[in-house]
Motif scaffolding. Structure first.
Motif, PDB file in Angstrom:
ATOM      1  N   GLU A  54      49.659   9.143 -13.104  1.00  0.00           N
ATOM      2  CA  GLU A  54      50.172  10.420 -13.606  1.00  0.00           C
ATOM      3  C   GLU A  54      49.817  11.546 -12.656  1.00  0.00           C
ATOM      4  O   GLU A  54      50.578  12.480 -12.469  1.00  0.00           O
ATOM      5  N   LEU A  55      48.652  11.420 -12.069  1.00  0.00           N
ATOM      6  CA  LEU A  55      48.258  12.461 -11.147  1.00  0.00           C
ATOM      7  C   LEU A  55      49.136  12.463  -9.909  1.00  0.00           C
ATOM      8  O   LEU A  55      49.374  13.487  -9.305  1.00  0.00           O
ATOM      9  N   LEU A  71      43.707  17.911 -19.617  1.00  0.00           N
ATOM     10  CA  LEU A  71      44.144  16.548 -19.900  1.00  0.00           C
ATOM     11  C   LEU A  71      43.514  15.602 -18.899  1.00  0.00           C
ATOM     12  O   LEU A  71      43.395  15.901 -17.718  1.00  0.00           O
ATOM     13  N   GLU A  72      43.120  14.502 -19.417  1.00  0.00           N
ATOM     14  CA  GLU A  72      42.635  13.449 -18.521  1.00  0.00           C
ATOM     15  C   GLU A  72      43.840  12.633 -18.108  1.00  0.00           C
ATOM     16  O   GLU A  72      44.484  11.984 -18.922  1.00  0.00           O
ATOM     17  N   LEU A  73      44.141  12.708 -16.834  1.00  0.00           N
ATOM     18  CA  LEU A  73      45.332  12.019 -16.369  1.00  0.00           C
ATOM     19  C   LEU A  73      44.945  10.800 -15.558  1.00  0.00           C
ATOM     20  O   LEU A  73      43.949  10.799 -14.826  1.00  0.00           O
ATOM     21  N   SER A  74      45.778   9.824 -15.699  1.00  0.00           N
ATOM     22  CA  SER A  74      45.511   8.614 -14.927  1.00  0.00           C
ATOM     23  C   SER A  74      45.921   8.858 -13.480  1.00  0.00           C
ATOM     24  O   SER A  74      46.537   9.870 -13.139  1.00  0.00           O
TER      25      SER A  74
END
Lengths: 107, 794
Positions: free
Chosen positions: B62-63, B56-59
């Motif tokens: 979010e990270l 998942l590409e997390l912002s």
């Protein structure tokens, strides 16, 4: 503790009533102890009818177990004794027609 | 430094264990072993940099979000849908999932999460110093004071700041390693290896720059600030920075040195299980004291005896003799005693010649003689006196009072019934009870008097309840049936009553008895088997038949007096209740032993048969108040008389629902009886203490005699009975007294046979006399002409 001194014959010709029951001559025990001691003495003498010493041993040991230590027992056909005993702990009886058993406690 | 090494290792290990995402890799390792460890642990982690395709590409936000790793005790692979066949239920049932966890140790922790509300509360409570100590306590204890000392050394006055500084460092460290509890470890890190925290912060910085999402931005900035402050604060920090490449032990040494130089600050410790010390106190020993007592030895005695065979023999012989003597005595003594007792028993019970019975008989004779002497005039009156004035009075008579019978203990009772003995004409039974509901007593009695002894009853039977009625058996005149207030029925044998007070038969007080007072008992005809039987009528609306078997009273219900006029009433719970009448009187038909009449408290009289248990042959609306007595005429079996509390006496003919004669006595009528010597004479007693005698042949409207028997104010008459042989009636009152009265000649006029009737017996004359009267009042039967079918209608 057992004495066996002499063994006189008890057979008398004319009237030969042989009594073998337990006859208590003197006893100052309480009833419970008295019946216990009588039964025990009778049993012991019947069991060891030929050996007074083992009968006396058996009486002493069983009385020690039941009523606390330092009982003494004498079984024999002819003897004399003078003992000191704890009051209420003496029984003197005849058994089997020719045995005298004295059981007392003295610690 | 050999001392700090063991300190450091556990410190780091704690870190590693707690921080899941460690980013301390690629360090320029002062601590070889530590780096190795971390490398080994983070080997896989480093490789995560190569992202899988589906990651998942997390912002950034979010990270930064912390995701705690949650360990559960459940096995995800375990299937939940396991079923097992249950033979019991004959179906598949869910199988219980076996528990995956094993609880080894359950220990409540005293540790608090630093970010939690409680921890903050505690920190605020303890102050900043407390925070440090809190941090210390969480880590290896030995490292703590050093960190404090080291940092406090930087500025004497700026203790607080320094603390914060330390915190900052710690933050940097901890957060850099992705752990929330970083602050706690700050101390250990900073002191354990002076380089470590700086290293951490540096790496953090690097990581941040590199865009590694595991570090928090604010934490890292704090770390930077902390580091910066540390730099500004003094040489020490710088040393620490420099020492990042150097040995950690040097830093620690420095710290130690600093600690020695500076005075230590008082540190408040929070007690927990990792922080304890031994304490000991010495108390006084109680002084010893000896105490002794002496008891008396158990009493002793001496005993001496000689044992010889002849002594033993003699003792046995004597004992045997004694025993024999004792046995003989016993043998002699025992039978003697038994013999005596047995004899005595025989004497008392049966032997009429025993001294007891003889004396009783003598006493009775003397008693009778005395009575004869004292009431000689009455006895003579009874036998011989006829009221001479009757000759001058036409159609009127008198009652001559004779003896009064009473029994002192039952003077408070009411006379509830009187019954003459059918064979012994001088004997009658009087039942003692209470006619008032509110005035019941737990005892009652039946007194059997004889006219020969008015002073004392011949027999007294005490009962446990009021006696309501009694009747002698017509054949076995010693049997007396008794009905009690408690609903039971008993039969007494008067022959046995001198020795035993108990009834020979008594209904079971639980299973078979009436539920209410028994108003009347009457003997029925013997059964075909020759068994005696009696009927009882009770307030509970039942008529029972009691058969006297060998030992018990066998009960059957003859009829339930269901009131015809009322339909079943709805009960409170939806059931319907049939209302039964309260039976008060019973009379059997003189010629038809299966037919009987039952009077009820409701005033109705039912004609019933013993053959039918559920229907009436006829029902008479006889009275408006309880029927007190039903009595059949001695001469005409179809004529009966009833009396009631509604002041009326009515004479009925069987089969007619209308009475033939009605008499109003202006007072509740307690009892009415036909005279046994005349078909037209009957007598009644009323509650106002009067006895009334009617002779229909003399007057159909007026009594031929009305006489006050007892005082109207104090007493009431209850019952009445004609002697079957002598012209005597007895009336009972409410004071337990029975008065006997002689009927004057005018009250017992016999019909004179005319010349035509010369051939008729007196009985037939009586019947004729009554028939003549009845013919006057009878409505003639209207003969219904049967419908003539042969005759054609005209």
């Amino acid at each position: 503790m057992g004495d066996a001194q002499n063994e006189p014959k008890k057979e008398e010709g004319e009237k030969k009533v042989l009594h073998t029951y337990a006859l208590v001559r003197y006893c100052d025990m309480v009833d419970e102890m008295r019946t216990e001691a009588m039964d025990l003495s009778a049993n012991a003498c019947e069991k060891h009818s030929t050996n007074n010493e083992s009968a006396a041993r058996m009486i002493k040991e069983n009385m020690d177990k039941k009523f606390g230590p330092s009982w003494h027992a004498v079984v024999g056909e002819g003897y004399g004794f003078e003992i000191s005993y704890e009051v209420k702990h003496l029984m003197y009886m005849y058994f089997g027609g020719n045995l005298a058993i004295c059981v007392w406690k003295c610690s | 430094m050999p001392r700090s090494k063991p300190v450091l290792r556990p410190g780091t290990s704690v870190l590693k264990n707690k921080a899941s995402g460690v980013k301390l890799h690629g360090t320029q390792g002062g601590e070889g072993s530590r780096v190795d460890l971390e490398d080994a642990e983070n080997w896989g982690r480093a490789r995560t940099l190569i992202k899988p395709d589906d990651q998942l590409e997390l912002s950034e936000a979010e990270l930064k979000e912390e995701i705690a790793r949650v360990l559960t005790i459940r096995t995800p692979q375990l299937s939940e849908g396991l079923v097992i066949w249950s033979h019991k239920d004959a179906a598949f049932v869910q199988r219980a999932v076996p528990a995956a966890g094993v609880l080894v140790l359950d220990m409540p922790s005293t540790c608090l999460h630093i970010d939690s509300a409680e921890a903050r509360e505690q920190a605020a409570y303890l102050g900043s110093a407390g925070r440090i100590t809190l941090a210390e306590t969480m880590t290896v204890t030995k490292a703590v004071p050093k960190a404090v000392k080291k940092e406090s050394r930087k500025g004497g006055a700026e203790d607080e700041e320094e603390d914060e500084e330390g915190d900052g460092e710690g933050d940097g460290d901890g957060d850099g390693e992705g752990e929330g509890e970083g602050k706690e470890h700050a101390g250990s890190l900073s002191d354990g290896a002076g380089d470590a925290p700086v290293q951490g912060s540096e790496t953090n910085l690097q990581k941040d720059e590199a865009g590694d999402g595991q570090a928090k931005a604010d934490a890292s900035t704090e770390a930077i600030e902390g580091a910066g402050e540390g730099d500004e604060a003094g040489v020490e920090a710088g040393e620490g920075d420099e020492a990042s490449t150097a040995d950690g032990e040097d830093g620690a040494e420095d710290g130690d040195a600093a600690a020695e130089a500076l005075p230590s600050r008082p540190v408040k410790k929070v007690a927990n299980q990792f922080n304890f010390c031994d304490r000991a106190a010495l108390t006084y020993n109680n002084p010893y004291r000896t105490l002794s007592t002496q008891t008396e030895p158990p009493p002793r005695d001496t005993f001496s005896e000689q044992v010889m065979q002849w002594i033993i023999y003699d003792a046995y012989a004597k004992d045997w003799e004694d025993k024999q003597a004792g046995k003989e005595k016993e043998v002699k003594a025992v039978p003697k005693q038994f013999g005596r007792q047995a004899e005595r028993k025989l004497d008392e019970r049966t032997n009429p010649n025993s001294s007891l019975n003889r004396s009783i008989r003598a006493a009775k004779t003397i008693e009778r003689m005395l009575n004869q002497n004292t009431s000689d005039d009455i006895a003579k009156d009874c036998r011989y006196y006829e009221d001479g004035s009757d000759e001058f009075r036409e159609g009127a008579g008198t009652l001559l009072p004779l003896w009064k019978f009473f029994y002192e203990p039952t003077k408070k009772f009411h006379v509830t019934n009187i019954c003459w003995n059918p064979r012994y004409h001088d004997m009658f039974a009087v039942t003692m009870g209470y006619l008032e509901f509110m005035k019941q007593s737990p005892t009652g009695a039946v007194c059997v008097f004889t006219m020969k002894n008015p002073s004392y009853p011949e027999y007294v039977l005490h009962t446990t309840s009021s006696v309501m009625t009694a009747e002698f058996h017509h054949e076995q005149v010693n049997l007396l049936a008794v009905g009690l207030y408690d609903g039971s029925v008993a039969v007494y044998d008067l022959q046995l009553s001198s020795t035993q007070q108990e009834p020979v038969f008594r209904s079971d007080s639980v299973h078979n008895k009436h539920c209410d007072m028994v108003w009347q008992v009457t003997w029925g005809q013997d059964t075909p088997d020759g068994e005696l039987n009696l009927y009882s009528v009770s307030n509970d609306g039942q008529v029972f038949n009691w058969v006297l078997t060998s030992s018990t009273l066998h009960q059957t219900t003859v009829i339930s007096l269901v009131l015809e006029r009322s339909a079943p009433v709805a009960g409170p719970d939806g059931t319907t209740l049939t209302i039964t009448g309260c039976g008060t009187a019973i009379a059997f038909h003189p010629t038809n032993p299966k037919v009987f009449l039952v009077g009820t408290e409701e005033g109705q009289v039912f004609k019933c048969s013993t053959e039918y248990t559920s229907m009436y042959l006829l029902s008479y609306g006889a009275h408006h108040m309880p029927v007190h007595r039903i009595h059949f005429n001695y001469y005409l079996p179809d004529i009966f008389i009833t009396c009631s509390a509604d002041w009326r006496i009515k004479i009925w003919e069987d089969g007619r629902t209308e009475p033939l004669f009605v008499f109003d006595l202006h007072c509740s009528v307690g009892d009415v009886q036909w005279a046994p010597y005349s078909s037209t004479v009957f007598a009644a007693v009323t509650l106002d203490g009067k006895a009334h005698v009617y002779d229909l042949n003399v007057s159909r409207y007026q009594p031929i005699c009305v006489q006050n028997i007892v005082s109207r104010k104090k007493n009431r008459l209850t019952r009445l009975a004609f002697n079957k042989k002598h012209p005597i009636i007895v009336v009972g009152d409410e004071r337990g007294t029975v008065t006997s009265l002689k009927l004057s000649p005018n009250l017992r006029v016999k019909p004179k046979a005319t010349k035509k009737q010369a051939h008729l017996t007196p009985h037939e004359l009586e019947v004729l006399k009554m028939d003549k009267l009845l013919a006057l009042v009878r409505e003639p039967f209207i003969l219904q002409r049967p419908a003539d079918t042969d005759q054609p209608p005209e």
